[in-house]
Design an enzyme around this catalytic site. Structure first.
Site, PDB file in Angstrom:
ATOM      1  CG  ASP A  99      -2.070   0.920   1.157  1.00 14.38           C
ATOM      2  OD1 ASP A  99      -2.284   1.497   0.080  1.00 14.38           O
ATOM      3  OD2 ASP A  99      -2.790   1.081   2.165  1.00 14.38           O
ATOM      4  CE  LYS A 182      -9.744  11.327   5.207  1.00 11.51           C
ATOM      5  NZ  LYS A 182      -9.245  10.385   4.295  1.00 11.51           N
ATOM      6  N   PRO A 183      -8.792   6.947   7.454  1.00 11.95           N
ATOM      7  CG  PRO A 183      -8.566   4.853   6.404  1.00 11.95           C
ATOM      8  CD  PRO A 183      -9.567   5.736   7.115  1.00 11.95           C
ATOM      9  CG  LEU A 251     -17.518  25.617  21.042  1.00 13.55           C
ATOM     10  CD1 LEU A 251     -18.606  26.037  22.022  1.00 13.55           C
ATOM     11  CD2 LEU A 251     -16.249  26.414  21.318  1.00 13.55           C
ATOM     12  CD  GLU A 257       1.165  14.643  17.472  1.00 15.03           C
ATOM     13  OE1 GLU A 257       2.231  15.021  16.951  1.00 15.03           O
ATOM     14  OE2 GLU A 257       1.054  14.414  18.686  1.00 15.03           O
ATOM     15  N   GLY A 259       2.920  19.146  10.405  1.00 10.73           N
ATOM     16  CA  GLY A 259       4.145  18.998   9.630  1.00 10.73           C
ATOM     17  C   GLY A 259       5.403  19.331  10.410  1.00 10.73           C
ATOM     18  CB  CYS A 291       5.917  14.162  10.594  1.00 10.94           C
ATOM     19  SG  CYS A 291       5.985  12.923  11.899  1.00 10.94           S
ATOM     20  CD  GLU A 389       6.168  18.463   6.219  1.00 13.55           C
ATOM     21  OE1 GLU A 389       5.035  18.887   5.902  1.00 13.55           O
ATOM     22  OE2 GLU A 389       6.348  17.624   7.118  1.00 13.55           O
ATOM     23  CE  LYS A 459       9.051  27.327  15.669  1.00 15.35           C
ATOM     24  NZ  LYS A 459      10.273  28.025  15.278  1.00 15.35           N
ATOM     25  N   GLY A 462       1.926  21.938  15.584  1.00 19.33           N
ATOM     26  CA  GLY A 462       0.709  21.492  16.258  1.00 19.33           C
ATOM     27  C   GLY A 462       0.763  21.577  17.769  1.00 19.33           C
TER      28      GLY A 462
HETATM   29  P1  NAP Z   1      -2.790  15.829   4.655  1.00 22.98           P
HETATM   30  O1  NAP Z   1      -2.928  16.064   3.220  1.00 22.98           O
HETATM   31  O2  NAP Z   1      -2.906  16.968   5.595  1.00 22.98           O
HETATM   32  O3  NAP Z   1      -3.893  14.707   5.031  1.00 22.98           O
HETATM   33  C1  NAP Z   1      -4.013  14.214   6.352  1.00 22.98           C
HETATM   34  C2  NAP Z   1      -5.394  13.645   6.525  1.00 22.98           C
HETATM   35  O4  NAP Z   1      -6.352  14.712   6.484  1.00 22.98           O
HETATM   36  C3  NAP Z   1      -5.798  12.682   5.403  1.00 22.98           C
HETATM   37  O5  NAP Z   1      -6.568  11.631   5.921  1.00 22.98           O
HETATM   38  C4  NAP Z   1      -6.612  13.591   4.503  1.00 22.98           C
HETATM   39  O6  NAP Z   1      -7.506  12.896   3.663  1.00 22.98           O
HETATM   40  C5  NAP Z   1      -7.361  14.400   5.541  1.00 22.98           C
HETATM   41  N1  NAP Z   1      -7.975  15.608   5.019  1.00 22.98           N
HETATM   42  C6  NAP Z   1      -7.707  16.270   3.869  1.00 22.98           C
HETATM   43  N2  NAP Z   1      -8.542  17.330   3.733  1.00 22.98           N
HETATM   44  C7  NAP Z   1      -9.351  17.330   4.819  1.00 22.98           C
HETATM   45  C8  NAP Z   1     -10.421  18.165   5.258  1.00 22.98           C
HETATM   46  N3  NAP Z   1     -10.830  19.216   4.539  1.00 22.98           N
HETATM   47  N4  NAP Z   1     -11.018  17.863   6.416  1.00 22.98           N
HETATM   48  C9  NAP Z   1     -10.613  16.811   7.163  1.00 22.98           C
HETATM   49  N5  NAP Z   1      -9.614  15.973   6.792  1.00 22.98           N
HETATM   50  C10 NAP Z   1      -8.983  16.238   5.638  1.00 22.98           C
HETATM   51  O7  NAP Z   1      -1.394  15.105   4.991  1.00 22.98           O
HETATM   52  P2  NAP Z   1      -0.693  13.940   4.196  1.00 22.98           P
HETATM   53  O8  NAP Z   1      -0.163  14.464   2.912  1.00 22.98           O
HETATM   54  O9  NAP Z   1      -1.548  12.731   4.194  1.00 22.98           O
HETATM   55  O10 NAP Z   1       0.519  13.612   5.209  1.00 22.98           O
HETATM   56  C11 NAP Z   1       1.717  14.321   5.209  1.00 22.98           C
HETATM   57  C12 NAP Z   1       1.712  15.407   6.252  1.00 22.98           C
HETATM   58  O11 NAP Z   1       1.422  14.862   7.531  1.00 22.98           O
HETATM   59  C13 NAP Z   1       3.077  16.064   6.389  1.00 22.98           C
HETATM   60  O12 NAP Z   1       2.911  17.438   6.536  1.00 22.98           O
HETATM   61  C14 NAP Z   1       3.640  15.431   7.645  1.00 22.98           C
HETATM   62  O13 NAP Z   1       4.625  16.195   8.295  1.00 22.98           O
HETATM   63  C15 NAP Z   1       2.408  15.275   8.474  1.00 22.98           C
HETATM   64  N6  NAP Z   1       2.598  14.258   9.500  1.00 22.98           N
HETATM   65  C16 NAP Z   1       2.687  14.656  10.804  1.00 22.98           C
HETATM   66  C17 NAP Z   1       2.929  13.719  11.800  1.00 22.98           C
HETATM   67  C18 NAP Z   1       3.062  14.116  13.240  1.00 22.98           C
HETATM   68  O14 NAP Z   1       3.035  13.248  14.092  1.00 22.98           O
HETATM   69  N7  NAP Z   1       3.212  15.396  13.550  1.00 22.98           N
HETATM   70  C19 NAP Z   1       3.023  12.369  11.458  1.00 22.98           C
HETATM   71  C20 NAP Z   1       2.912  12.009  10.128  1.00 22.98           C
HETATM   72  C21 NAP Z   1       2.692  12.958   9.143  1.00 22.98           C
HETATM   73  P3  NAP Z   1      -7.038  12.504   2.167  1.00 22.98           P
HETATM   74  O15 NAP Z   1      -5.934  11.522   2.326  1.00 22.98           O
HETATM   75  O16 NAP Z   1      -8.271  11.916   1.595  1.00 22.98           O
HETATM   76  O17 NAP Z   1      -6.614  13.771   1.508  1.00 22.98           O
END
Ligand code: NAP
Length: 499
Positions: A99, A182-183, A251, A257, A259, A291, A389, A459, A462
């Site tokens: 996957d 929701k994955p 609310l 968590e 970027g 991340c 990023e 910052k 998150g």
């Molecule tokens: P993303 O585009 O922000 O997506 C994250 C999740 O949010 C996905 O399930 C996405 O669904 C969903 N989503 C998108 N639009 C939404 C909306 N309008 N309302 C609610 N949910 C929505 O992130 P990504 O590209 O999958 O992952 C990479 C990012 O995650 C990087 O910035 C990375 O640094 C960050 N990250 C942070 C951590 C941490 O622990 N701080 C860990 C891992 C990754 P879809 O997949 O259907 O778009």
């Protein structure tokens, strides 16, 4: 049918403990990043599906056994989940590797093992959730209870599907909550696998529901649903900012968590063998889709050219290729979108005047989404490639002249998830660690994580913490009870006599 073929059958939604088709009958392809071919399909759910999932979760929370179960029984089920994850590790490794494009050896050692440990750790945490008594001048017994928050909407990103969903689900369930998950639409398969595995472990129907589909539809519906009590979000800062504002409007408490863009500082007294190993690991692991990756290398000026020379030789020797080969360290990027983003940033680096020390191009292999690990030097201080990023196997290298400059450069982005430093000076290690704006700092290694160690950002990375007992703060609410205890007549008489 082979086990692998069975795993890759078209998947349905997991709601109320059973598999269901989606309301609109829509499906989405799941793509194998190692070949670009279609692996299987999942349901493209809509807001009605989210509503059904939330109602099932609500029913399980309001009337089901899970929140009312003795914590020790919940712990037993979470431990059983950990055991099943280990027993079914081969299947999980294969699924996650197909996957996400994860190399199987790393997937087994890191993703699957971490998920098992998260359930074990949270099983132990479940048994330690306690209230307290408070001393007050009022004649009363005042005490607090820690209660579950209710229905948790968990939204997770594409890069570590198994670990990041387990982080949320294990902690939420430990505290007696129920979850609608929701994955990411690119990598939904392990979430569906785990949902059934948890049912086999004894998690009652409705306690964990998995709804696949797009963020704009399914994610948005979860954020806005009045039956969802809390949002646990992991993803990009841009989407997180939006999610936090919608949750705020409703609310709903949130954990965010987001970027990262961590700096990795190599001081002039570093053990270079140790440092180079950590530097490479920090930017190539998971093809840099990490991340807490360390994509910004800051090197003490006297070592700058030496370090670049070592990286130029060493980085191209890291095995890249078929994720199913146990010798592979770098697999493909998780999708075409991620690959295109990295290509754009490397192109931008060239325009900004950066020197490509190694990499800088796709690897053409089996139609997969491969990008060679890339080291870039000589970028200007205001480079966007340094500041933003990139989320791919790209390392920028900058020199610094003293500790103050290293700290200033490290803290110069809006992100604050992780940071690291390489030094043999123990005093400097603690001094610099204290000055770095980051939720976690590693010294002389990278990405040392454990379910016992809190993780989260400051910052634009998150707020809120996952892992450790701190994770329970996000999944419990405190209730205070104050019971009036007026003095008994006898006690009053004694008091009056004394007066
Ligand atoms: P993303 O585009 O922000 O997506 C994250 C999740 O949010 C996905 O399930 C996405 O669904 C969903 N989503 C998108 N639009 C939404 C909306 N309008 N309302 C609610 N949910 C929505 O992130 P990504 O590209 O999958 O992952 C990479 C990012 O995650 C990087 O910035 C990375 O640094 C960050 N990250 C942070 C951590 C941490 O622990 N701080 C860990 C891992 C990754 P879809 O997949 O259907 O778009």
């Amino acid at each position: 049918m082979t086990q692998e073929a069975q795993q890759l059958q078209p998947r349905q939604l997991f709601v109320g403990g059973v598999w269901r088709e989606g309301n609109a009958g829509m499906r989405r392809d799941v793509v194998d990043p190692a070949t670009g071919g279609i692996l299987t399909t999942v349901v493209e759910a809509d807001a009605t599906d989210v509503d059904v999932a939330v109602r099932n979760a609500r029913e399980a929370f309001d009337h089901g056994p899970w929140p009312r179960m003795p914590a020790r029984d919940r712990a037993r089920i979470l431990n059983r989940a950990a055991q099943l994850i280990r027993e079914r590790a081969d299947e999980l490794v294969s699924l996650e590797s197909h996957d996400v494009g994860k190399p199987v050896s790393l997937c087994r050692a890191v993703d699957v093992e971490t998920a098992a440990q998260q359930y074990e750790y949270c099983a132990a945490l479940a048994q330690g959730i306690e209230g307290s008594t408070r001393s007050t001048p009022i004649p009363s017994l005042a005490y607090t209870m820690r209660l579950p928050v209710g229905v948790v909407g968990a939204i997770t990103p594409f890069n570590f599907p198994l670990i990041l969903s387990s982080t949320k689900i294990a902690a939420a369930l430990a505290a007696g909550n129920v979850v609608v998950h929701k994955p990411a639409d690119d990598t939904p398969l392990s979430a569906l696998f785990v949902a059934e595995l948890l049912k086999d472990a004894g998690v009652p129907d409705g306690v964990l529901n998995v709804v696949t589909g797009s963020g704009q539809v399914v994610g948005e519906a979860l954020l806005r649903h009045p039956g969802v009590d809390k949002i646990a979000f992991t993803g990009s800062t841009a989407i997180g900012r939006h999610a936090a504002s919608v949750a705020g409007e409703h609310l709903k408490p949130v954990t965010m968590e987001l970027g990262g863009n961590a700096a990795h500082i190599v001081f002039d007294d570093a053990d270079l063998d140790v440092a180079i190993g950590a530097v490479i690991k920090a930017f190539v692991f998971n093809s840099g889709q990490f991340c807490m990756a360390g994509p910004r290398l800051l090197v003490a000026r006297p070592l700058h050219d030496t370090v670049l020379g070592i990286l130029e030789q060493a980085v191209p020797t890291v095995p890249i290729g078929d994720p199913r080969d146990p010798a592979t360290v770098i697999g493909p990027m998780a999708g075409e979108r991620q690959l295109a983003k990295v290509e754009e940033y490397v192109e931008l680096a060239r325009k900004e005047g950066g020197r490509i020390v190694c990499g800088g191009e796709r690897l053409d292999l089996d139609g997969g989404f491969y990008y060679r690990p890339t080291v870039i030097a000589d970028l200007p201080a205001d480079s966007r490639v340094i500041a933003e990023e990139v989320f791919g196997p790209v390392l920028t290298v900058q020199p610094f002249d003293d500790e103050d400059e290293a700290v200033a450069l490290a803290n110069s982005t809006p992100y604050g998830l992780a940071a690291g430093l390489q030094t043999r000076d123990v005093t400097r290690a603690h001094r610099v660690a204290a000055r770095l704006d980051a939720g976690i700092v590693w010294v002389n290694d990278w990405a040392m994580l454990d379910p016992a160690v809190p993780f989260g950002g400051v910052k634009d990375s998150g707020f809120g913490r996952e892992y450790g007992p701190e994770a329970l703060e996000a999944y419990t609410r405190v209730k205070s009870v104050v019971v009036s205890l007026p003095p008994t007549p006898a006690a009053s008489a004694v008091t009056e006599e004394q007066a």
